[in-house]
Design a protein around this motif. Structure first.
Motif, PDB file in Angstrom:
ATOM      1  N   ARG A 167      -3.603 -17.482  -6.163  1.00  0.00           N
ATOM      2  CA  ARG A 167      -2.254 -17.251  -5.647  1.00  0.00           C
ATOM      3  C   ARG A 167      -2.282 -16.913  -4.160  1.00  0.00           C
ATOM      4  N   ASP A 168      -1.151 -17.126  -3.486  1.00  0.00           N
ATOM      5  CA  ASP A 168      -0.941 -16.546  -2.167  1.00  0.00           C
ATOM      6  C   ASP A 168      -0.683 -15.058  -2.355  1.00  0.00           C
ATOM      7  N   VAL A 169      -1.414 -14.234  -1.643  1.00  0.00           N
ATOM      8  CA  VAL A 169      -1.277 -12.786  -1.770  1.00  0.00           C
ATOM      9  C   VAL A 169      -1.018 -12.194  -0.390  1.00  0.00           C
ATOM     10  N   VAL A 170      -0.029 -11.305  -0.322  1.00  0.00           N
ATOM     11  CA  VAL A 170       0.280 -10.604   0.924  1.00  0.00           C
ATOM     12  C   VAL A 170       0.116  -9.113   0.695  1.00  0.00           C
ATOM     13  N   VAL A 171      -0.744  -8.491   1.459  1.00  0.00           N
ATOM     14  CA  VAL A 171      -0.906  -7.041   1.439  1.00  0.00           C
ATOM     15  C   VAL A 171      -0.046  -6.471   2.563  1.00  0.00           C
ATOM     16  N   VAL A 172       0.838  -5.533   2.227  1.00  0.00           N
ATOM     17  CA  VAL A 172       1.800  -5.013   3.194  1.00  0.00           C
ATOM     18  C   VAL A 172       1.628  -3.511   3.363  1.00  0.00           C
ATOM     19  N   ASP A 173       1.574  -3.076   4.632  1.00  0.00           N
ATOM     20  CA  ASP A 173       1.600  -1.650   4.931  1.00  0.00           C
ATOM     21  C   ASP A 173       2.621  -1.420   6.035  1.00  0.00           C
TER      22      ASP A 173
ATOM     23  N   LEU B 158      -5.192 -15.026   1.352  1.00  0.00           N
ATOM     24  CA  LEU B 158      -5.015 -13.578   1.458  1.00  0.00           C
ATOM     25  C   LEU B 158      -4.507 -13.243   2.852  1.00  0.00           C
ATOM     26  N   THR B 159      -3.332 -12.631   2.902  1.00  0.00           N
ATOM     27  CA  THR B 159      -2.687 -12.289   4.170  1.00  0.00           C
ATOM     28  C   THR B 159      -2.458 -10.789   4.229  1.00  0.00           C
ATOM     29  N   LEU B 160      -2.736 -10.212   5.374  1.00  0.00           N
ATOM     30  CA  LEU B 160      -2.395  -8.811   5.639  1.00  0.00           C
ATOM     31  C   LEU B 160      -1.211  -8.809   6.591  1.00  0.00           C
ATOM     32  N   ALA B 161      -0.183  -8.031   6.271  1.00  0.00           N
ATOM     33  CA  ALA B 161       1.018  -8.009   7.096  1.00  0.00           C
ATOM     34  C   ALA B 161       1.472  -6.571   7.331  1.00  0.00           C
ATOM     35  N   ALA B 162       1.814  -6.284   8.576  1.00  0.00           N
ATOM     36  CA  ALA B 162       2.327  -4.963   8.942  1.00  0.00           C
ATOM     37  C   ALA B 162       3.213  -5.114  10.173  1.00  0.00           C
TER      38      ALA B 162
ATOM     39  N   LEU C 155       0.859  -1.174   0.000  1.00  0.00           N
ATOM     40  CA  LEU C 155       0.000   0.000   0.000  1.00  0.00           C
ATOM     41  C   LEU C 155       0.904   1.236   0.000  1.00  0.00           C
ATOM     42  N   PRO C 156       0.914   1.977  -1.109  1.00  0.00           N
ATOM     43  CA  PRO C 156       1.815   3.124  -1.182  1.00  0.00           C
ATOM     44  C   PRO C 156       1.274   4.283  -0.318  1.00  0.00           C
ATOM     45  N   ARG C 157       2.203   5.111   0.195  1.00  0.00           N
ATOM     46  CA  ARG C 157       3.582   5.024  -0.219  1.00  0.00           C
ATOM     47  C   ARG C 157       4.425   4.213   0.759  1.00  0.00           C
ATOM     48  N   GLY C 158       4.234   4.418   2.065  1.00  0.00           N
ATOM     49  CA  GLY C 158       5.117   3.831   3.063  1.00  0.00           C
ATOM     50  C   GLY C 158       5.204   2.324   3.036  1.00  0.00           C
ATOM     51  N   GLY C 159       4.128   1.657   2.635  1.00  0.00           N
ATOM     52  CA  GLY C 159       4.130   0.203   2.613  1.00  0.00           C
ATOM     53  C   GLY C 159       5.106  -0.393   1.626  1.00  0.00           C
TER      54      GLY C 159
END
Length: 209
Positions: free
Chosen positions: A123-129, A153-157, A30-34
């Motif tokens: 697919r395995d998907v990782v959302v990163v922030d 679907l994975t959320l990672a922070a 997730l832009p920008r910092g992610g």
């Protein structure tokens, strides 16, 4: 107050170690910092790195106050509790939503040009922030991706507010957050260096993959 991370790159490297079980994932920042967090994640996991562009939907009288968000390919998501407190309806925000749709489309062109978002179906998907404060932007991103039918679907922070993390667990197969400090006030307080990234830096990080 002690910082948890030196910078986003260190946070991303630590986060990657918690995601090693994922198979050839699509890593969407997730832009920008992610993007700065996601780069070491994608390198460690050997996955595709790209951005999923999102835009905050601001309160018309105070645009810095986010009352919702929209992600490319998805519909607007609102903080219903906050809308009720502000005596707002989604109809009151139609003009703001349309403006943010236009800005979202512009940013997609900046970050990817004519290139399409990676195909995430099956697919395995990782959302990163870089952190989870209210979580409304992450929620918009997850809902947009869920419609594309990823396998997982994975959320990672690196860090997040405990209440937000609990709320988001219903939006993904897994939520991976390294720390949920009880005195969480803002994402930046947990980084020693938390500079704002510009579009040029985002593009440089994407090319570095």
């Amino acid at each position: 107050m002690a910082h948890l991370f030196i910078d986003r790159a260190e946070a991303g490297a630590l986060l990657a170690e918690r995601l090693l079980g994922l198979h050839d994932p699509v890593v969407l920042a997730l832009p920008r910092g992610g993007v700065a967090v996601a780069l070491p994640v994608a390198r460690r996991l050997g996955g595709v790195l790209d951005v999923l562009v999102t835009r905050k939907i601001g309160y018309p009288d105070s645009p810095e106050l986010g009352v919702g968000a929209i992600a490319e390919g998805g519909e607007p998501v609102f903080d219903e509790e906050l809308l009720a407190r502000l005596d707002l309806t989604t109809a009151d925000l139609e003009e703001v939503v349309e403006r943010e749709r236009r800005e979202l489309a512009r940013r997609v062109r900046v970050y990817r040009g004519s290139r399409a978002l990676p195909d995430v179906a099956g697919r395995d998907v990782v959302v990163v922030d870089d952190g989870l404060a209210t979580g409304v932007t992450a929620k918009a991103a997850l809902r947009a991706l869920a419609a594309a039918e990823p396998d997982r679907l994975t959320l990672a922070a690196p860090v997040g507010a405990a209440r937000t993390v609990r709320m988001l667990r219903g939006e993904a197969d897994e939520v991976v957050v390294l720390a949920t400090p009880p005195d969480f006030r803002a994402v930046g307080q947990w980084y020693e260096y938390f500079d704002q990234l510009g579009d040029a830096e985002v593009l440089s990080l994407l090319r570095a993959r």
